[in-house]
Scaffold this motif. Structure first.
Motif, PDB file in Angstrom:
ATOM      1  N   ARG A 103      -4.592  -0.166   1.214  1.00  0.00           N
ATOM      2  CA  ARG A 103      -3.780  -1.001   0.322  1.00  0.00           C
ATOM      3  C   ARG A 103      -4.148  -0.734  -1.139  1.00  0.00           C
ATOM      4  NH1 ARG A 103      -3.520  -5.314   3.022  1.00  0.00           N
ATOM      5  NH2 ARG A 103      -1.340  -5.059   3.582  1.00  0.00           N
ATOM      6  N   ARG A 104      -5.427  -0.571  -1.420  1.00  0.00           N
ATOM      7  CA  ARG A 104      -5.842  -0.252  -2.794  1.00  0.00           C
ATOM      8  C   ARG A 104      -5.212   1.062  -3.243  1.00  0.00           C
ATOM      9  NH1 ARG A 104     -11.328  -1.059  -1.101  1.00  0.00           N
ATOM     10  NH2 ARG A 104     -11.690   1.110  -1.719  1.00  0.00           N
ATOM     11  N   ALA A 105      -5.153   2.033  -2.348  1.00  0.00           N
ATOM     12  CA  ALA A 105      -4.564   3.326  -2.700  1.00  0.00           C
ATOM     13  C   ALA A 105      -3.076   3.178  -3.009  1.00  0.00           C
ATOM     14  CB  ALA A 105      -4.780   4.327  -1.565  1.00  0.00           C
ATOM     15  N   ARG A 106      -2.381   2.368  -2.232  1.00  0.00           N
ATOM     16  CA  ARG A 106      -0.951   2.160  -2.486  1.00  0.00           C
ATOM     17  C   ARG A 106      -0.737   1.429  -3.809  1.00  0.00           C
ATOM     18  NH1 ARG A 106      -1.150   1.127   3.183  1.00  0.00           N
ATOM     19  NH2 ARG A 106      -1.081  -1.136   2.905  1.00  0.00           N
ATOM     20  N   LEU A 107      -1.573   0.453  -4.084  1.00  0.00           N
ATOM     21  CA  LEU A 107      -1.461  -0.264  -5.351  1.00  0.00           C
ATOM     22  C   LEU A 107      -1.789   0.645  -6.529  1.00  0.00           C
ATOM     23  CD1 LEU A 107      -3.088  -3.666  -4.357  1.00  0.00           C
ATOM     24  CD2 LEU A 107      -0.669  -3.265  -4.888  1.00  0.00           C
TER      25      LEU A 107
ATOM     26  N   GLY B  78       0.725   3.511 -11.445  1.00  0.00           N
ATOM     27  CA  GLY B  78       0.788   4.728 -12.241  1.00  0.00           C
ATOM     28  C   GLY B  78      -0.299   5.724 -11.939  1.00  0.00           C
ATOM     29  N   GLY B  79      -0.847   5.657 -10.724  1.00  0.00           N
ATOM     30  CA  GLY B  79      -1.866   6.626 -10.335  1.00  0.00           C
ATOM     31  C   GLY B  79      -3.226   6.355 -10.945  1.00  0.00           C
ATOM     32  N   GLN B  80      -3.585   5.099 -11.109  1.00  0.00           N
ATOM     33  CA  GLN B  80      -4.882   4.747 -11.685  1.00  0.00           C
ATOM     34  C   GLN B  80      -5.952   4.812 -10.590  1.00  0.00           C
ATOM     35  OE1 GLN B  80      -4.958   1.493 -14.568  1.00  0.00           O
ATOM     36  NE2 GLN B  80      -2.728   1.400 -14.519  1.00  0.00           N
ATOM     37  N   GLU B  81      -6.735   5.880 -10.607  1.00  0.00           N
ATOM     38  CA  GLU B  81      -7.661   6.167  -9.520  1.00  0.00           C
ATOM     39  C   GLU B  81      -8.728   5.084  -9.339  1.00  0.00           C
ATOM     40  OE1 GLU B  81      -9.377  10.011  -9.751  1.00  0.00           O
ATOM     41  OE2 GLU B  81      -7.454  11.072  -9.759  1.00  0.00           O
ATOM     42  N   HIS B  82      -9.116   4.410 -10.432  1.00  0.00           N
ATOM     43  CA  HIS B  82     -10.162   3.398 -10.303  1.00  0.00           C
ATOM     44  C   HIS B  82      -9.696   2.220  -9.456  1.00  0.00           C
ATOM     45  CE1 HIS B  82      -7.837   2.657 -13.948  1.00  0.00           C
ATOM     46  NE2 HIS B  82      -8.073   1.376 -13.801  1.00  0.00           N
ATOM     47  N   VAL B  83      -8.379   2.009  -9.357  1.00  0.00           N
ATOM     48  CA  VAL B  83      -7.861   0.956  -8.492  1.00  0.00           C
ATOM     49  C   VAL B  83      -8.150   1.316  -7.037  1.00  0.00           C
ATOM     50  CG1 VAL B  83      -5.787  -0.266  -7.721  1.00  0.00           C
ATOM     51  CG2 VAL B  83      -6.100   0.282 -10.145  1.00  0.00           C
TER      52      VAL B  83
ATOM     53  N   ASN C  13       4.571  -2.385 -13.346  1.00  0.00           N
ATOM     54  CA  ASN C  13       5.501  -1.250 -13.379  1.00  0.00           C
ATOM     55  C   ASN C  13       6.516  -1.313 -12.244  1.00  0.00           C
ATOM     56  OD1 ASN C  13       3.934  -0.400 -15.493  1.00  0.00           O
ATOM     57  ND2 ASN C  13       3.196   1.464 -14.516  1.00  0.00           N
ATOM     58  N   HIS C  14       6.037  -1.701 -11.066  1.00  0.00           N
ATOM     59  CA  HIS C  14       6.888  -1.762  -9.873  1.00  0.00           C
ATOM     60  C   HIS C  14       6.676  -3.111  -9.189  1.00  0.00           C
ATOM     61  CE1 HIS C  14       7.902   2.480 -10.246  1.00  0.00           C
ATOM     62  NE2 HIS C  14       6.623   2.712 -10.479  1.00  0.00           N
ATOM     63  N   PRO C  15       7.120  -4.190  -9.817  1.00  0.00           N
ATOM     64  CA  PRO C  15       6.796  -5.531  -9.303  1.00  0.00           C
ATOM     65  C   PRO C  15       7.360  -5.827  -7.927  1.00  0.00           C
ATOM     66  CG  PRO C  15       8.416  -5.652 -11.072  1.00  0.00           C
ATOM     67  CD  PRO C  15       7.903  -4.257 -11.055  1.00  0.00           C
ATOM     68  N   GLU C  16       8.519  -5.269  -7.594  1.00  0.00           N
ATOM     69  CA  GLU C  16       9.087  -5.533  -6.271  1.00  0.00           C
ATOM     70  C   GLU C  16       8.195  -4.956  -5.176  1.00  0.00           C
ATOM     71  OE1 GLU C  16      12.741  -4.880  -9.013  1.00  0.00           O
ATOM     72  OE2 GLU C  16      10.763  -3.972  -8.704  1.00  0.00           O
ATOM     73  N   GLU C  17       7.746  -3.723  -5.359  1.00  0.00           N
ATOM     74  CA  GLU C  17       6.905  -3.077  -4.361  1.00  0.00           C
ATOM     75  C   GLU C  17       5.548  -3.764  -4.261  1.00  0.00           C
ATOM     76  OE1 GLU C  17       8.704  -1.607  -6.651  1.00  0.00           O
ATOM     77  OE2 GLU C  17       9.611   0.255  -5.921  1.00  0.00           O
ATOM     78  N   VAL C  18       5.012  -4.193  -5.398  1.00  0.00           N
ATOM     79  CA  VAL C  18       3.737  -4.914  -5.390  1.00  0.00           C
ATOM     80  C   VAL C  18       3.884  -6.233  -4.631  1.00  0.00           C
ATOM     81  CG1 VAL C  18       2.081  -6.155  -6.838  1.00  0.00           C
ATOM     82  CG2 VAL C  18       2.815  -3.854  -7.474  1.00  0.00           C
ATOM     83  N   ALA C  19       5.006  -6.926  -4.851  1.00  0.00           N
ATOM     84  CA  ALA C  19       5.251  -8.196  -4.164  1.00  0.00           C
ATOM     85  C   ALA C  19       5.325  -7.998  -2.655  1.00  0.00           C
ATOM     86  CB  ALA C  19       6.531  -8.835  -4.675  1.00  0.00           C
ATOM     87  N   VAL C  20       5.973  -6.918  -2.214  1.00  0.00           N
ATOM     88  CA  VAL C  20       6.056  -6.624  -0.783  1.00  0.00           C
ATOM     89  C   VAL C  20       4.669  -6.310  -0.230  1.00  0.00           C
ATOM     90  CG1 VAL C  20       6.928  -4.978   0.919  1.00  0.00           C
ATOM     91  CG2 VAL C  20       8.456  -5.856  -0.861  1.00  0.00           C
ATOM     92  N   GLU C  21       3.907  -5.515  -0.959  1.00  0.00           N
ATOM     93  CA  GLU C  21       2.563  -5.127  -0.522  1.00  0.00           C
ATOM     94  C   GLU C  21       1.673  -6.343  -0.317  1.00  0.00           C
ATOM     95  OE1 GLU C  21       0.078  -2.806   1.035  1.00  0.00           O
ATOM     96  OE2 GLU C  21       1.640  -1.682  -0.036  1.00  0.00           O
ATOM     97  N   LEU C  22       1.868  -7.364  -1.150  1.00  0.00           N
ATOM     98  CA  LEU C  22       1.021  -8.554  -1.085  1.00  0.00           C
ATOM     99  C   LEU C  22       1.671  -9.706  -0.332  1.00  0.00           C
ATOM    100  CD1 LEU C  22      -0.346  -8.600  -4.760  1.00  0.00           C
ATOM    101  CD2 LEU C  22      -1.336  -7.480  -2.750  1.00  0.00           C
TER     102      LEU C  22
END
Length: 275
Positions: A81-85, A90-95, A164-173
């Motif tokens: 899940r962290r990788a998808r987020l 925007g590809g922030q590797e530290h996430v 950046n992608h609030p819809e996808e983040v909302a689905v993920e969570l």
């Protein structure tokens, strides 16, 4: 570092004001607050047991408007899940690499349910004021958690890219209506031998106004800040662009918002009426 040394590091220049007398406790608190810096590199190591719950306790100790407590936090530890987020941000590797990512949520869903349970519509939630309250509550809670975790020797990075992608983040969570992720926060134990220099902030002459707003001293303050930040950027092997040009680029065009220009429509779709 002493409080005076930390203030000098924060502004890139010695303080031009006299510090009041400080107790030992005050010095310890101020040293933690003034030492803040973004940390994006973490040890490949889990946080000690109880850390998450302690951070939430600190977050819940923040001020909250009218005791509405209109925020929630989603703790993400699952690597997939962290990788998808991370990709959505925007590809922030530290996430992806942080052992813990905290997703700070403006949450009116809980209050809506309370209104319905008491035979009311919750119409008072359908205005910009309520969304603003929820967003501010989430920010206040997150900052309390940031101070607490830094006091524990941990590091963090705020992640605005979660918008950046609030819809996808909302689905993920699995977020319900009337909720919105304001930002994320990666948390971890700073990598060994990591020396992150403190980024200078604007001079107080640009942000401190006494009695009434006055921008009279701003141009000179901005010139001085551009010089200090350019020096910082050179030391950090960054493009030496200063601050004012960097900010002009950041806000100059719609495209620089990276899709966040859609947020009003997204918020309506999420159930926020913003009347």
């Amino acid at each position: 570092m002493s409080v005076s040394a930390l203030i000098e590091a924060r502004y890139g220049a010695a303080a031009d004001f006299t510090l009041p007398a400080l107790s030992t406790r005050a010095e310890a608190v101020l040293e933690t607050v003034l030492s803040h810096r973004t940390v994006r590199h973490y040890r490949d190591e889990a946080l000690p047991a109880g850390t998450l719950e302690l951070l939430v306790a600190a977050a819940q100790s923040a001020s909250t408007t009218s005791n509405l407590q209109a925020w929630s936090v989603v703790a993400v530890e699952d690597p997939a899940r962290r990788a998808r987020l991370a990709a959505l941000a925007g590809g922030q590797e530290h996430v992806a690499r942080a052992p813990l990512v905290l997703m700070w949520v403006a949450d009116l869903a809980r209050l809506r349910a309370i209104a319905h349970a008491n035979g009311k519509s919750g119409e008072g939630l359908d205005y910009v004021e309520s969304f603003l309250i929820a967003s501010l509550d989430a920010a206040l809670a997150a900052q309390n958690a940031a101070v607490a975790l830094e006091g524990l020797g941990l590091g963090c990075c705020y992640i605005g890219g979660m918008r950046n992608h609030p819809e996808e983040v909302a689905v993920e969570l699995a977020l319900p209506p009337d909720t919105f992720v304001t930002f994320g926060m990666s948390v971890g134990i700073p990598a060994e031998n990591l020396t992150t220099e403190m980024k200078p902030r604007l001079p107080q002459a640009a942000v401190l106004h006494r009695e009434q707003y006055s921008a009279a001293g701003t141009p000179r303050a901005l010139d001085a800040y551009d010089e200090r930040l350019t020096e910082f950027q050179l030391r950090q092997k960054m493009t030496p662009i200063g601050w004012t040009r960097q900010m002009a680029n950041r806000i100059g065009e719609r495209a620089s918002l990276k899709g966040r220009d859609r947020l009003k429509a997204v918020l309506h779709a999420f159930g926020f009426r913003l009347g």
